[in-house]
Design a protein around this motif. Structure first.
Motif, PDB file in Angstrom:
ATOM      1  N   ALA A  35      -0.291   7.165   4.493  1.00  0.00           N
ATOM      2  CA  ALA A  35       0.728   6.130   4.326  1.00  0.00           C
ATOM      3  C   ALA A  35       1.802   6.262   5.399  1.00  0.00           C
ATOM      4  N   ALA A  91       1.321   8.917  -6.398  1.00  0.00           N
ATOM      5  CA  ALA A  91       1.542  10.349  -6.199  1.00  0.00           C
ATOM      6  C   ALA A  91       2.675  10.863  -7.086  1.00  0.00           C
ATOM      7  N   VAL A 139       0.840  -1.195   0.000  1.00  0.00           N
ATOM      8  CA  VAL A 139       0.000   0.000   0.000  1.00  0.00           C
ATOM      9  C   VAL A 139       0.875   1.245   0.000  1.00  0.00           C
ATOM     10  N   ARG A 180      -3.071  11.266   0.996  1.00  0.00           N
ATOM     11  CA  ARG A 180      -2.756   9.840   0.890  1.00  0.00           C
ATOM     12  C   ARG A 180      -1.355   9.548   1.415  1.00  0.00           C
ATOM     13  N   LEU A 181      -0.407  10.413   1.119  1.00  0.00           N
ATOM     14  CA  LEU A 181       0.944  10.207   1.632  1.00  0.00           C
ATOM     15  C   LEU A 181       0.983  10.352   3.148  1.00  0.00           C
ATOM     16  N   SER A 229      -2.886  13.750  -3.217  1.00  0.00           N
ATOM     17  CA  SER A 229      -1.711  12.931  -2.919  1.00  0.00           C
ATOM     18  C   SER A 229      -1.132  13.247  -1.543  1.00  0.00           C
ATOM     19  N   THR A 265       0.966   3.928  -3.024  1.00  0.00           N
ATOM     20  CA  THR A 265       0.632   5.327  -2.749  1.00  0.00           C
ATOM     21  C   THR A 265       1.724   6.252  -3.246  1.00  0.00           C
TER      22      THR A 265
END
Length: 53
Positions: free
Chosen positions: A40, A25, A17, A36-37, A33, A21
């Motif tokens: 992560a 991005a 994952v 999401r980062l 992004s 990710t």
């Protein structure tokens, strides 16, 4: 999984994952992004905390 504790193996499976990710991005310029980062990074911190004990 028979030779390693499940608490180490299961979170390490989630590294895909993190890689997905980052690649999304970086190479695909996906929207949202940063969010999401950030998520992560939370997953990565959980993996590190489980590895530390």
């Amino acid at each position: 999984m028979s030779s390693s504790p499940v608490s180490y193996v299961a979170p390490m499976r989630e590294c895909s994952v993190l890689i997905g990710t980052f690649m999304g991005a970086r190479f695909l310029a996906e929207k949202h992004s940063w969010r999401r980062l950030g998520s992560a990074c939370v997953i990565l911190a959980g993996i590190i905390l489980l590895a530390i004990g």
